[in-house]
Design an enzyme around this catalytic site. Structure first.
Site, PDB file in Angstrom:
ATOM      1  N   HIS A  17       0.877  -1.166   0.000  1.00 21.82           N
ATOM      2  CA  HIS A  17       0.000   0.000   0.000  1.00 21.82           C
ATOM      3  C   HIS A  17       0.916   1.218   0.000  1.00 21.82           C
ATOM      4  CE1 HIS A  17      -3.353  -2.608   1.930  1.00 21.82           C
ATOM      5  NE2 HIS A  17      -3.490  -2.565   0.607  1.00 21.82           N
ATOM      6  N   GLU A  34       1.605   3.353   3.114  1.00 20.64           N
ATOM      7  CA  GLU A  34       2.101   2.691   4.329  1.00 20.64           C
ATOM      8  C   GLU A  34       3.607   2.499   4.139  1.00 20.64           C
ATOM      9  OE1 GLU A  34      -0.375  -0.771   4.834  1.00 20.64           O
ATOM     10  OE2 GLU A  34      -2.213   0.432   4.701  1.00 20.64           O
ATOM     11  N   HIS A  68       3.072  -3.584   6.384  1.00 20.59           N
ATOM     12  CA  HIS A  68       1.977  -2.629   6.260  1.00 20.59           C
ATOM     13  C   HIS A  68       2.021  -1.655   7.437  1.00 20.59           C
ATOM     14  CE1 HIS A  68      -0.441  -4.610   2.975  1.00 20.59           C
ATOM     15  NE2 HIS A  68       0.418  -5.564   3.269  1.00 20.59           N
ATOM     16  N   GLU A  85       2.178  -5.556  10.596  1.00 16.39           N
ATOM     17  CA  GLU A  85       1.669  -4.192  10.736  1.00 16.39           C
ATOM     18  C   GLU A  85       2.595  -3.463  11.711  1.00 16.39           C
ATOM     19  OE1 GLU A  85      -1.058  -2.822   9.305  1.00 16.39           O
ATOM     20  OE2 GLU A  85      -1.930  -4.596   8.330  1.00 16.39           O
TER      21      GLU A  85
END
Length: 640
Positions: A225, A228, A368, A461
């Site tokens: 993404h 990110e 991410h 993440e």
């Protein structure tokens, strides 16, 4: 007498027109190790004024700014040796080809990084000569200065600049890193983005570019993404760290690289990053914090076609759920349905799929932002009406071990006091979660890795802020450095081995099954395999069409840090019907079918032609040369 006077005048005239050594009077070349030159020069410029007005000299005057100080003054002095060559005793001496080749080898990546061709007047074969022909080193004075500096003792250390880089700067860093460590690193492109940017990978290995027998392969992917960005930065820093620490003799890093083939793709979505970076910079207003947070959560997430790349992979999880009650169905190497190719497949997705299929990856992580947790497959809920349902793979225990490896080595991720962002509901306090239990979605990359290949991938993440401030990048690196290294080392857990026939030849595509886990892995080109497993007793079976099965019982100790070696020898046999069924599940298609109707190629060519028509603008640095005297230096434009 008249004839003598005529000859004397001719002699005087010829003396006046013969080229002579003159002082170097060009500002950007006044620090050469010699003081005299001659015109016409090697490029044919007849006078100093003509040389100064040319695009070659203009390039030398701005090269420091173009390359951000990299490879200067080397490039400038090399160019000066052609524009104002050394003159002694009314004779021009040419610069040494060996010096030119050394500079080109160490600096070519810098020009590639700004998408500029290597300057024609630095062609080592055309304008430079060998030592045997009598040459001089144009960097002689520079080397003397460096020698005096190098005599000053300095502690070895790794230098990393904790700031954001443009896509061009990122690629330049990757190529520079590979050039600094050519024995253990190389770069390669797996494809291009919608807007034509290279998806550049850097590889680390003691034999880069080659798959070695029994050496496991792993990958890191960042910036899927585009907005990110911390993962992208961490992977850039990691490449510099690995190269530098290897050269400094760090035994841990040397052991890792000497026994593992590591592939790092810092940015899977360079187009999205470019958009996100521009928007964040544009909203960098302390009084408008709400706008900044909003933009960092939305703009640049998708690629240039606004496709979310982590929803764009084939939905093989739904296929697995639909066929899980079939007697011989396995949750591995599921073919890509033909219908997938008739939808919109992003070029970034296509490139990564081909890459995943071409290399026998064992382990992977993609990075991410937006939460602080490691999620693992499946990402799609096993019940269509339940969006937060625990949906484990057959390798649930292995995935939990893999996820904990990163979370536990992270500075704060697995701690009870860790900050949780709460953006998608509760995720617990141990730093790991099943993806579908967190929130369900189809078409994710980690499910595709698991169901289509041997590779086990998790999603990391990295924190609540998707686009953190530059001053937070150093802290991000310190929080994640140990986890990045420990995760790479964990690829050596479980078992590995070779499946051979009775003659000692490796068998490609043989299956390794583990009793109780309905997920097989297959052997690579030369019959080698890797199977990540938890500690305990396991019953393994090796099988292949045309061979009898072989079975072994093994015990993996809990604290075993190296993969256990388990080899198999299979005997030739007539294919048994039940084995045949395993390999041909009705209406599943074949694994080898990849874009069988060439849908993507036709679509991609059409998109590229359209983009080429829309993007006829010159590179950002072209404005430096647009008003140069004479014709524009089109020789600086790269031809792909």
């Amino acid at each position: 007498n008249g004839e003598n006077i005529w000859n004397h005048r001719n002699h005087l005239a010829s003396e006046l027109t013969l080229p002579k050594c003159v002082d170097i009077m060009m500002n950007y070349c006044d620090d050469m190790s010699y003081t005299h030159t001659m015109f016409p020069n090697i490029l044919g410029h007849r006078t100093r004024e003509e040389a100064e007005l040319g695009p070659e000299y203009l390039l030398l005057s701005v090269v420091h700014n173009l390359l951000n100080g990299e490879c200067t003054p080397d490039i400038r002095m090399l160019g000066c040796s052609v524009l104002v060559p050394r003159c002694e005793k009314e004779k021009v001496l040419k610069p040494c080809r060996s010096t030119c080749e050394a500079v080109r080898k160490s600096c070519r990546h810098a020009f590639e990084g700004i998408e500029m061709a290597w300057p024609y007047f630095l062609d080592c074969d055309r304008f430079f000569v060998s030592d045997q022909e009598g040459c001089y080193d144009p960097l002689e004075g520079l080397r003397e200065d460096q020698a005096s500096i190098d005599n000053t003792p300095e502690e070895p250390h790794t230098v990393i600049q904790f700031s954001y880089q443009s896509n061009t700067q990122m690629n330049s860093i990757l190529k520079k890193t590979a050039a600094q460590c050519p024995e253990i690193a190389t770069t390669y492109s797996i494809g291009r983005s919608v807007q034509g940017k290279d998806l550049l990978v850097i590889e680390f290995s003691n034999n880069p570019g080659v798959h070695e027998l029994l050496e496991p392969e792993m990958k890191y992917i960042g910036n899927m993404h585009g907005n990110e960005v911390l993962g992208r930065q961490l992977l850039i820093y990691l490449t510099q760290y690995l190269c530098s620490e290897y050269l400094l003799g760090n035994q841990r890093i040397q052991s890792l690289i000497n026994t593992t083939r590591i592939h790092i793709l810092p940015s899977m979505n360079p187009d999205g990053y470019e958009l996100a970076a521009a928007e964040v910079q544009g909203t960098n207003d302390p009084e408008n914090e709400e706008a900044q947070n909003y933009y960092s959560w939305t703009l640049g997430r998708g690629n240039a076609q606004n496709i979310d790349l982590n929803r764009n992979f084939p939905d093989l999880t739904a296929v697995a759920y639909g066929r899980r009650r079939h007697r011989h169905f396995r949750s591995d190497h599921i073919p890509i349905p033909d219908a997938y190719w008739f939808d919109k497949v992003a070029p970034e997705t296509y490139a990564v799929m081909k890459w995943i299929r071409s290399i026998p990856f064992v382990l992977s992580a993609n990075f991410h932002g937006g939460e602080l947790v490691v999620s693992y497959p499946y990402d799609l809920s096993k019940h269509p009406l339940e969006e937060k349902m625990f949906s484990p793979t057959p390798d649930e225990q292995v995935f939990k071990q893999i996820a904990r490896t990163y979370a536990d080595a992270h500075a704060t991720m697995s701690g009870n006091n860790s900050e949780r962002c709460g953006n998608f509901g509760s995720i617990g306090q141990d730093g790991i979660i099943n993806g579908a239990k967190w929130y369900s979605f189809a078409g994710g990359m980690q499910d595709f890795n698991y169901l289509h290949t041997n590779c086990l991938e998790v999603t990391v993440e990295l924190g609540c802020d998707k686009f953190p401030a530059e001053e937070e990048l150093y802290t991000g690196w310190q929080d994640n450095k140990e986890a990045l290294l420990t995760f790479m080392e964990s690829v050596h857990r479980g078992i590995k081995g070779i499946v051979k026939d009775a003659d000692g030849n490796g068998i490609k595509g043989a299956r390794i099954s583990v009793r109780g886990i309905r997920h097989d892995i297959t052997t690579a080109e030369n019959g080698d395999y890797w199977r990540m497993l938890t500690a305990g007793i396991h019953i393994l079976t090796a099988s292949a069409p045309g061979y009898t099965r072989a079975m072994k019982k093994i015990h993996l100790p809990a604290r075993m840090q190296k993969a256990g070696r388990v080899d198999f020898v299979l005997q030739k046999a007539v294919v048994e019907p039940d084995i045949e069924e395993d390999y041909n599940i009705p209406s599943m298609g074949t694994y080898e079918r990849f874009d069988p109707y060439n849908q993507f190629e036709r679509y991609a060519i059409r998109e590229q032609n359209q983009n080429r028509e829309e993007r006829q603008e010159k590179p950002w640095w072209w404005s430096y040369f647009s008003r140069a005297h004479g014709s524009a230096p089109t020789w600086l434009l790269r031809i792909d």
